[in-house]
Design an enzyme around this catalytic site. Structure first.
Site, PDB file in Angstrom:
ATOM      1  N   GLY A   1       2.845   5.188  13.321  1.00 12.46           N
ATOM      2  CA  GLY A   1       3.508   3.974  13.776  1.00 12.46           C
ATOM      3  C   GLY A   1       2.999   3.501  15.121  1.00 12.46           C
TER       4      GLY A   1
ATOM      5  N   GLU B   1       9.625   1.758  10.930  1.00 14.01           N
ATOM      6  CA  GLU B   1      10.704   2.729  10.706  1.00 14.01           C
ATOM      7  C   GLU B   1      10.037   4.088  10.700  1.00 14.01           C
ATOM      8  OE1 GLU B   1      12.754   5.478   9.519  1.00 14.01           O
ATOM      9  OE2 GLU B   1      12.517   4.653   7.504  1.00 14.01           O
TER      10      GLU B   1
ATOM     11  N   GLU C   1       9.924  16.961  14.413  1.00 14.01           N
ATOM     12  CA  GLU C   1      10.367  16.673  13.053  1.00 14.01           C
ATOM     13  C   GLU C   1       9.653  17.601  12.074  1.00 14.01           C
ATOM     14  OE1 GLU C   1      11.410  12.707  10.524  1.00 14.01           O
ATOM     15  OE2 GLU C   1       9.409  12.775  11.410  1.00 14.01           O
TER      16      GLU C   1
ATOM     17  N   GLY D   1       6.894   5.502   8.137  1.00 15.03           N
ATOM     18  CA  GLY D   1       6.087   6.709   8.140  1.00 15.03           C
ATOM     19  C   GLY D   1       6.240   7.458   9.444  1.00 15.03           C
ATOM     20  N   SER D   2       5.248   8.226   9.790  1.00 19.56           N
ATOM     21  CA  SER D   2       5.330   9.077  10.970  1.00 19.56           C
ATOM     22  C   SER D   2       5.260   8.258  12.248  1.00 19.56           C
ATOM     23  CB  SER D   2       4.192  10.097  10.962  1.00 19.56           C
ATOM     24  OG  SER D   2       2.952   9.464  11.247  1.00 19.56           O
ATOM     25  N   THR D   3       5.804   8.830  13.317  1.00 18.98           N
ATOM     26  CA  THR D   3       5.764   8.165  14.613  1.00 18.98           C
ATOM     27  C   THR D   3       4.326   8.021  15.108  1.00 18.98           C
ATOM     28  OG1 THR D   3       7.989   8.859  15.210  1.00 18.98           O
ATOM     29  CG2 THR D   3       6.487   8.360  17.023  1.00 18.98           C
TER      30      THR D   3
ATOM     31  N   LYS E   1       0.860  -1.180   0.000  1.00 12.62           N
ATOM     32  CA  LYS E   1       0.000   0.000   0.000  1.00 12.62           C
ATOM     33  C   LYS E   1       0.898   1.232   0.000  1.00 12.62           C
ATOM     34  CE  LYS E   1      -1.630   2.767   2.901  1.00 12.62           C
ATOM     35  NZ  LYS E   1      -1.622   4.012   2.083  1.00 12.62           N
TER      36      LYS E   1
ATOM     37  N   CYS F   1      13.941  11.256   6.992  1.00  9.89           N
ATOM     38  CA  CYS F   1      13.818  10.944   8.417  1.00  9.89           C
ATOM     39  C   CYS F   1      15.155  10.946   9.138  1.00  9.89           C
ATOM     40  CB  CYS F   1      13.129   9.606   8.604  1.00  9.89           C
ATOM     41  SG  CYS F   1      13.904   8.249   7.698  1.00  9.89           S
TER      42      CYS F   1
END
Length: 483
Positions: A237, A254, A387, A232-234, A180, A288
């Protein structure tokens, strides 16, 4: 590139191009021109269901019967198919997300092919099982079997290599995949589908279904999925990790980063300045692992600020398809507004802008932001802790090595970092004190043969290297009695 080839109104499921169940599609807008680049199909929950069934069928059918040698040969054919498309794929990604073409050719063009080749060689030279003498007599056969059906969810900033970091080891291990990709870079994801057809992978081994977050959540929780691999983003995640934890489902995450570059007292500032664009502002700051916090010794603080400012001020900003461009546009208007919001926050905080700080007057179209440097930044500020994902750097002074390490580690993230010194042994010792999954000494570049990943809020697990293969393998111990 012929613009007429950029529409992909079908999904790739079960080895075939199929229309989305609900006919969903979305326009993709070119980052540098704000014009429609193409149109992509968008899948729904029903399309995800079909893709998972196709992946399961392939796993239990022809792909599950492939030998290691057959899988390795298939990966090599896949690599060749990607390599033959490298330049057109790289240009497409640059148009989608603004990545400078010189970088895109390396990472989106040829990088994925190299990963598939690496994992083909790795499985050829790694035993699928080993026999161990038991401490209590007899022997144990330890087999490494595929985990099963993989949900691979990838972002828009490095769409090709970040997908390949999941696809290559997953297929090498004998798994099947539902990919995806992010809607912002959905068009280039279909290159993987084309490669799968050219490599003659069995139907259903790889399925490509661009979809929104809701369908992505459906994929993560799908009962037919055996493992999730996400970049992707924390925040996203954490949500995925919660679902996988409840389901006891293996997951690789990650996530974000806010990495620090420690400039040691003995650092060669010319070396640092020469590498600054690649280490701290790579891909327009949409990276990142970028070292966006620069920690400078107070004794050399003015020199560091000057070197960073002059280097950033002289970067070439413009058309991402121009090989001379070092800073291109951001991926979307929303991302540009986000980055400008952080710049405004830095100004409100009273931090000194030494260059940049707005939208370049020379770029009336496209989602450009001037590469920006803030000096005298407090490490507790938003621009030092959050970030930003854009071309914004923050410089902070430190007194002594211990404070430099403390500042570098004073972050919820722990993905990367760099150390700059004329003494490599000192650099290694300093790198060991940084709470991070990866650190560069006098440079930073991912190594296909070494693990990449983070600690703390930067994620769980590792990708690349032999360590990137094992998460897709399930060890099974078979105990044999004495003979």
């Amino acid at each position: 590139m012929d613009d007429n080839t950029l529409d992909h109104t079908s999904l790739f499921i079960g080895g075939r191009w199929v229309a989305p169940c609900h006919g969903g599609s979305v326009d993709l807008v070119e980052a540098a021109t704000e014009k429609v680049l193409g149109r992509s199909a968008v899948g729904s929950d029903e399309d995800i269901d079909a893709a998972v069934v196709a992946a399961r069928t392939a796993l239990e059918g022809p792909w599950g019967e492939y030998s290691v040698a057959q899988r390795a040969a298939a990966l090599e054919r896949f690599a060749a198919a990607l390599k033959s498309r490298a330049k057109t794929t790289a240009a497409l990604v640059s148009r989608e997300n603004g990545m400078p073409i010189a970088l895109s050719i390396a990472v989106n063009g040829y990088g994925p092919a190299a990963m598939f080749g690496y994992y083909a060689d790795l499985i050829r030279n790694t035993d699928a099982e080993d026999v161990r003498p038991s401490m209590f007599g007899g022997r144990t056969v330890v087999r490494r079997e595929p985990v099963g059906v993989i949900a691979a969810i990838t972002p828009w900033n490095y769409p090709q290599p970040l997908a390949a970091m999941k696809l290559a080891p997953a297929l090498a291990a004998g798994c099947t995949v539902v990919l995806k990709p992010a809607p912002e870079t959905a068009l280039d994801a279909f290159v993987f589908a084309e490669a799968a057809l050219e490599a003659e992978l069995p139907d259903g081994v790889l399925n490509v279904v661009p979809a929104d977050r809701a369908a992505g959540a459906h994929l993560v929780a799908h009962p037919g999925v055996d493992k999730v691999a996400f970049t992707g983003s924390t925040a996203a995640g954490r949500a995925i990790g919660e679902v996988c934890g409840r389901l006891l489902r293996p997951v690789t995450l990650e996530l974000g980063g806010k990495s620090a570059a420690i400039i040691a007292e003995d650092a060669d500032l010319e070396v640092f300045a020469a590498n600054l664009a690649d280490v701290s502002l790579v891909n327009n700051g949409q990276t990142c692992h970028a070292s966006t916090r620069i920690l400078a010794p107070r004794s050399r603080y003015a020199d560091v600020v000057e070197a960073v400012t002059e280097t950033v001020r002289n970067l070439s900003v413009g058309d991402p398809l121009d090989r001379a461009t070092q800073i291109g546009p951001l991926v979307s208007s929303a991302q540009r507004d986000r980055v400008l919001g952080y710049i405004a926050a830095g100004k409100r905080g009273g931090y000194r802008i030494t260059t940049g700080g707005g939208v370049p007057a020379s770029s009336p179209l496209g989602w450009f932001v001037e590469p920006t440097v803030f000096a005298d930044v407090d490490n507790t500020s938003r621009i030092a802790q959050e970030e930003i994902f854009g071309p914004v750097l923050a410089i902070t002074a430190y007194d002594g090595e211990d404070e430099a390490v403390a500042l570098a580690n004073d972050s919820e993230y722990g993905l990367a970092g760099t150390v700059w010194t004329s003494d490599e042994a000192y650099g290694l010792a300093l790198a060991a004190r940084i709470e991070s999954g990866t650190v560069g000494v006098n440079h930073y570049a991912l190594d296909l043969a070494a693990p990449f990943g983070g600690v703390k809020a930067s994620g769980l697990g590792r990708e690349l290297g032999p360590e990137g293969l094992t998460p897709y393998q399930q060890p099974k111990s078979i105990y044999l009695g004495t003979r």
